[in-house]
Motif scaffolding. Structure first.
Motif, mmCIF file in Angstrom:
data_model
loop_
_atom_site.group_PDB
_atom_site.id
_atom_site.type_symbol
_atom_site.label_atom_id
_atom_site.label_comp_id
_atom_site.label_asym_id
_atom_site.label_seq_id
_atom_site.Cartn_x
_atom_site.Cartn_y
_atom_site.Cartn_z
ATOM 1 N N ALA A 85 85.838 36.742 -11.582
ATOM 2 C CA ALA A 85 86.137 37.084 -10.108
ATOM 3 C C ALA A 85 85.055 36.628 -9.469
ATOM 4 C CB ALA A 85 85.558 38.888 -10.037
ATOM 5 N N GLY A 86 85.302 35.748 -8.386
ATOM 6 C CA GLY A 86 84.215 34.775 -7.660
ATOM 7 C C GLY A 86 84.098 33.437 -8.127
ATOM 8 N N MET A 87 84.725 33.182 -9.219
ATOM 9 C CA MET A 87 84.554 31.913 -9.830
ATOM 10 C C MET A 87 85.392 30.808 -9.479
ATOM 11 S SD MET A 87 83.827 31.020 -14.002
ATOM 12 C CE MET A 87 82.312 31.913 -13.905
ATOM 13 N N PHE A 88 86.607 31.334 -9.009
ATOM 14 C CA PHE A 88 87.893 30.396 -8.545
ATOM 15 C C PHE A 88 88.306 30.760 -7.156
ATOM 16 C CE2 PHE A 88 87.797 30.707 -13.510
ATOM 17 C CZ PHE A 88 87.867 29.557 -13.750
ATOM 18 N N ASP A 89 89.261 29.618 -7.155
ATOM 19 C CA ASP A 89 89.838 30.072 -5.514
ATOM 20 C C ASP A 89 89.062 30.194 -4.614
ATOM 21 O OD1 ASP A 89 92.140 30.171 -4.206
ATOM 22 O OD2 ASP A 89 92.190 32.485 -4.069
ATOM 23 N N ARG A 90 88.016 29.159 -4.448
ATOM 24 C CA ARG A 90 86.854 29.172 -3.234
ATOM 25 C C ARG A 90 86.224 27.530 -3.458
ATOM 26 N NH1 ARG A 90 81.621 29.199 -5.218
ATOM 27 N NH2 ARG A 90 81.267 29.941 -7.072
ATOM 28 N N ASP A 91 85.590 27.432 -2.378
ATOM 29 C CA ASP A 91 85.067 25.967 -2.312
ATOM 30 C C ASP A 91 83.691 26.058 -2.746
ATOM 31 O OD1 ASP A 91 87.136 24.853 -1.058
ATOM 32 O OD2 ASP A 91 86.522 25.798 0.886
ATOM 33 N N PRO A 92 82.977 24.988 -3.108
ATOM 34 C CA PRO A 92 81.253 25.102 -3.597
ATOM 35 C C PRO A 92 80.562 25.699 -2.481
ATOM 36 C CG PRO A 92 82.309 22.899 -3.785
ATOM 37 C CD PRO A 92 83.463 23.576 -3.069
ATOM 38 N N TRP A 93 79.542 26.574 -2.782
ATOM 39 C CA TRP A 93 78.591 27.023 -1.947
ATOM 40 C C TRP A 93 77.300 26.650 -2.227
ATOM 41 C CZ3 TRP A 93 80.747 33.085 -2.946
ATOM 42 C CH2 TRP A 93 82.053 32.997 -2.469
ATOM 43 N N LYS A 94 76.578 26.600 -0.947
ATOM 44 C CA LYS A 94 75.014 26.260 -1.085
ATOM 45 C C LYS A 94 74.414 27.527 -1.769
ATOM 46 C CE LYS A 94 72.788 24.024 1.758
ATOM 47 N NZ LYS A 94 71.923 23.702 3.097
ATOM 48 N N LEU A 135 87.632 40.182 0.089
ATOM 49 C CA LEU A 135 87.036 39.128 0.960
ATOM 50 C C LEU A 135 86.669 37.839 0.872
ATOM 51 C CD1 LEU A 135 84.543 42.374 2.353
ATOM 52 C CD2 LEU A 135 86.900 41.766 2.907
ATOM 53 N N LEU A 136 87.185 37.526 -0.163
ATOM 54 C CA LEU A 136 86.645 36.109 -0.645
ATOM 55 C C LEU A 136 87.212 34.956 0.407
ATOM 56 C CD1 LEU A 136 85.482 34.151 -2.959
ATOM 57 C CD2 LEU A 136 88.079 33.823 -3.752
ATOM 58 N N PRO A 137 88.108 35.109 1.083
ATOM 59 C CA PRO A 137 88.355 33.830 2.085
ATOM 60 C C PRO A 137 87.394 33.972 3.250
ATOM 61 C CG PRO A 137 90.369 34.814 1.211
ATOM 62 C CD PRO A 137 89.461 35.840 0.785
ATOM 63 N N TRP A 138 86.896 35.231 3.612
ATOM 64 C CA TRP A 138 86.068 35.398 4.710
ATOM 65 C C TRP A 138 84.657 35.055 4.235
ATOM 66 C CZ3 TRP A 138 83.749 40.763 6.101
ATOM 67 C CH2 TRP A 138 82.899 40.693 7.260
ATOM 68 N N VAL A 139 84.073 35.361 3.126
ATOM 69 C CA VAL A 139 83.053 34.907 2.590
ATOM 70 C C VAL A 139 83.126 33.219 2.525
ATOM 71 C CG1 VAL A 139 81.316 34.934 0.781
ATOM 72 C CG2 VAL A 139 82.483 36.841 1.499
ATOM 73 N N ASN A 140 84.303 32.939 2.035
ATOM 74 C CA ASN A 140 84.427 31.196 1.726
ATOM 75 C C ASN A 140 84.407 30.438 3.100
ATOM 76 O OD1 ASN A 140 85.062 29.105 -0.181
ATOM 77 N ND2 ASN A 140 86.565 28.976 1.088
ATOM 78 N N GLU A 141 84.749 31.106 4.128
ATOM 79 C CA GLU A 141 84.783 30.451 5.506
ATOM 80 C C GLU A 141 83.423 30.173 6.063
ATOM 81 O OE1 GLU A 141 86.203 28.682 8.790
ATOM 82 O OE2 GLU A 141 87.138 29.142 7.085
ATOM 83 N N ALA A 142 82.393 31.196 5.500
ATOM 84 C CA ALA A 142 81.134 31.127 6.083
ATOM 85 C C ALA A 142 80.381 30.332 5.191
ATOM 86 C CB ALA A 142 80.707 32.538 6.131
ATOM 87 N N ARG A 143 80.570 30.009 4.048
ATOM 88 C CA ARG A 143 79.649 29.410 3.005
ATOM 89 C C ARG A 143 80.276 28.063 2.839
ATOM 90 N NH1 ARG A 143 77.176 33.354 -1.768
ATOM 91 N NH2 ARG A 143 75.774 31.491 -1.479
ATOM 92 N N SER A 144 81.416 27.590 3.211
ATOM 93 C CA SER A 144 81.978 26.364 2.661
ATOM 94 C C SER A 144 81.760 25.516 3.877
ATOM 95 C CB SER A 144 83.464 26.477 2.535
ATOM 96 O OG SER A 144 84.057 25.222 2.409
ATOM 97 N N TYR A 145 81.968 24.250 3.393
ATOM 98 C CA TYR A 145 81.775 23.275 4.665
ATOM 99 C C TYR A 145 83.340 22.395 4.917
ATOM 100 C CZ TYR A 145 76.621 22.849 4.257
ATOM 101 O OH TYR A 145 75.369 23.207 4.293
ATOM 102 N N ARG A 146 84.164 23.205 4.238
ATOM 103 C CA ARG A 146 85.782 22.459 4.215
ATOM 104 C C ARG A 146 85.953 22.473 6.000
ATOM 105 N NH1 ARG A 146 90.155 22.077 1.430
ATOM 106 N NH2 ARG A 146 89.039 22.957 -0.318
ATOM 107 N N THR A 147 85.843 23.427 6.747
ATOM 108 C CA THR A 147 86.357 23.722 8.146
ATOM 109 C C THR A 147 85.618 22.684 8.736
ATOM 110 O OG1 THR A 147 87.137 25.774 7.988
ATOM 111 C CG2 THR A 147 86.826 25.001 10.117
ATOM 112 N N PRO A 148 84.315 22.657 8.902
ATOM 113 C CA PRO A 148 83.438 21.897 9.845
ATOM 114 C C PRO A 148 83.640 20.434 9.476
ATOM 115 C CG PRO A 148 82.085 22.858 8.176
ATOM 116 C CD PRO A 148 83.191 23.606 8.427
ATOM 117 N N PHE A 149 83.780 20.004 8.221
ATOM 118 C CA PHE A 149 84.000 18.506 7.833
ATOM 119 C C PHE A 149 85.337 18.101 8.005
ATOM 120 C CE2 PHE A 149 79.901 18.294 4.779
ATOM 121 C CZ PHE A 149 79.268 18.437 6.013
#
Length: 572
Positions: free
Chosen positions: A40-49, A463-477
């Motif tokens: 849980a929380g290890m996959f299906d997300r982007d790298p987080w600071k 809530l993983l997509p929500w948290v990922n949106e805030a912690r990932s650089y995918r969208t701004p980059f």
């Protein structure tokens, strides 16, 4: 000789198999809970600071085969840590490249290292505490303490260092026994120390070496067998501590000195400032107390209970296996206390020892019942809150009863319905219900971990997509990629993209998400080297672009009010 009545005999024959079946089911449930917590929380997300992005940058360079000796973030060498985590991550990413992106493939290596650590800790606790089967509580305490929950799910060098520490600590207590194989356990001890060294440097191997020397104070370790085991350990550790450093020296003596001297000794003694400087000893002590719950608290409880039976000196002599684990804990804490730098993640390697020590505690009946009741009520309430929050974000009502959540997460983000994530959350709910049903067989402490798995897992699915949106650089980059002039990505003169104030993590994500290897510049005067310039503007360190540059884009992560990126183009 008497005989039981037929009805009573039949009743017993029914009860005993039923009890054995429930116990066996509880064992399988423990395995499922541990695996669910890790996944849980290890996959299906982007790298987080803070640590994952630059780690992925190094994995990406090894994955591409650019340089297998010198770790690099984007185009620049990054020798803060040895490369074992990034090698293993790149290898797993390569093996899984047909089905997983690089980061998620690399996370398989994180999972593998954690499974090694869990196996070592569980087997050691089983032997030391006289359990009939694998001691699931020990790895649960190791992974489920406050200071480990999030950090063990991240792609960082601290994870294989944790595994190396667990592997070494699984061997060292066994060498107190007269029938232990000095070669087998000595080789395991040295291999564990070597893995820790090639993961993050000298800290854990140094503490292990001091622990091995301190063990000589115990009669059980003052033997020729132990001396032979140490010789085997030295033999096993040599390839880990010699080969890569020698190759790095051959590739670049200056980078070797930067790694060996600045990042090992310079950070420790404080004559090199690379981040992570401690604020105060009081805050560090408070963090240590809080972050080691529950493993550290239970370990101390077990020690206090033992001291009521015999003195600590007699305890050390009668239980040298446990005493040597305490020696490792004390030496690691003392080493971190004398260091000039301190971060919460640095204590991760203390948890294998605390997990084993804490698993030996026997809670009083009143505390067992209180802990179980509190776990059921608190974790069920938190799980219900996560489900409610999911419903609000799903229906576009994120601002309802948000409280302080908006400081970290974008309240206007609307979740999309994901059948896979909902199914995962329902499976976690089923595990939690099963744990409540089997709470007598599991015990209060494992029930508490089951509740943690339920809450962490539900948060990491719904809530993983929500948290990922805030912690990932995918969208701004992605927005940055659209704003970049085409000339900046071509082979024309001044076609490079420069960066100023942009950290290693951000430059790594530029490379990972949009294939832009930004060149790190020292100041604005060097900006003329490139046609475009990316600035990182922070709330506490505003940047004023000089004359001759024009802003064409700005952006940042959703919900992040601290930093924004500015894309500038030269007007000359």
């Amino acid at each position: 000789m008497g005989y039981l009545p037929l009805g009573r005999s039949a009743q017993l024959s029914t009860v005993i198999p039923s009890t054995l079946t429930r116990t066996r089911v509880a064992q399988w449930l423990c395995a499922a809970l541990l695996l669910a917590f890790l996944v849980a929380g290890m996959f299906d997300r982007d790298p987080w600071k803070a640590d994952e992005p630059y780690s992925v940058g190094m994995v990406l360079n090894f994955f591409r085969g650019h340089d297998l000796i010198v770790p690099r973030v984007a185009a620049d060498p990054f020798v803060e840590k040895p490369p074992l985590m990034y090698w293993s991550g790149a290898l797993c990413a390569r093996l899984a490249s047909s089905v997983l992106p690089v980061f998620q493939g690399a996370q398989i290596a994180v999972l593998a290292w954690l499974l090694v650590a869990s196996a070592c800790v569980g087997r050691l606790a089983q032997r030391l505490h006289g359990k009939a089967s694998f001691d699931w509580l020990a790895p649960m305490l190791m992974l489920g303490s406050f200071g480990a929950v999030e950090n063990v799910h991240k792609l960082t060098a601290d994870v294989p260092q944790l595994a190396g520490a667990a592997l070494a600590l699984a061997a060292l207590p066994r060498l107190a026994r007269s029938d232990a194989s000095s070669r087998l356990w000595g080789l395991q001890l040295g291999t564990g120390a070597g893995i820790a060294f090639l993961s993050k440097g000298l800290l854990v191997p140094g503490v292990l070496a001091l622990t091995c020397l301190a063990a000589l104070l115990l009669p059980a370790y003052r033997t020729r067998r132990y001396a032979a085991a140490l010789a085997w350990a030295v033999l096993a550790v040599l390839p880990w501590v010699v080969i890569w450093p020698a190759l790095l020296w051959h590739a670049s003596p200056s980078l070797f000195i930067e790694w060996f001297w600045d990042n090992n000794f310079g950070r420790f003694f404080g004559f090199v400032h690379l981040g992570g400087e401690r604020k105060s000893y009081l805050s560090d002590f408070a963090s240590l107390i809080a972050l080691t719950f529950p493993a550290g608290w239970l370990a101390i409880g077990a020690l206090v209970a033992a001291s009521r039976i015999e003195s600590w000196r007699r305890y050390a002599v009668s239980r040298p296996e446990l005493a040597v684990l305490w020696g490792y804990v004390v030496l690691l804490v003392a080493t971190l206390a004398t260091s000039s730098v301190m971060r919460d993640i640095y204590i991760l390697s203390i948890f294998p020892a605390l997990g084993v020590l804490g698993a030996g505690v026997r809670l009083p009946n009143w505390l067992e019942k209180t802990w179980a009741t509190l776990a059921i009520v608190l974790m069920s309430a938190l799980g219900l809150f996560v489900w409610t929050r999911w419903g609000l974000q799903l229906t576009g009502n994120g601002h309802v009863a948000a409280g302080p959540i908006g400081k970290w997460l974008p309240l206007d983000y609307q979740l999309a319905f994901s059948p896979g994530l909902v199914l995962g959350a329902l499976l976690l709910l089923a595990l939690w219900i099963a744990a409540i049903v089997l709470r007598r067989e599991l015990g209060a402490l494992i029930l508490g971990f089951a509740g943690l798995t339920f809450v962490w897992g539900t948060l990491s699915t719904l809530l993983l997509p929500w948290v990922n949106e805030a912690r990932s650089y995918r969208t701004p980059f992605a927005e940055l990629r659209e704003a970049l002039p085409r000339a900046a990505l071509s082979g024309a003169p001044k076609a490079c993209a420069g960066s100023l104030g942009v950290g290693d993590s951000e430059r790594a994500m530029l490379d990972y998400f949009i294939d832009v290897r930004a060149i790190q510049l020292a100041d604005f005067a060097h900006g003329s080297r490139c046609g475009v310039l990316l600035l990182l503007d922070k709330a506490d360190a505003r940047v004023t672009p000089p004359a001759g540059w024009r802003k064409i884009w700005q952006g940042g992560r959703a919900g992040d009010h601290n930093e924004r990126f500015l894309l500038m183009v030269g007007q000359n």
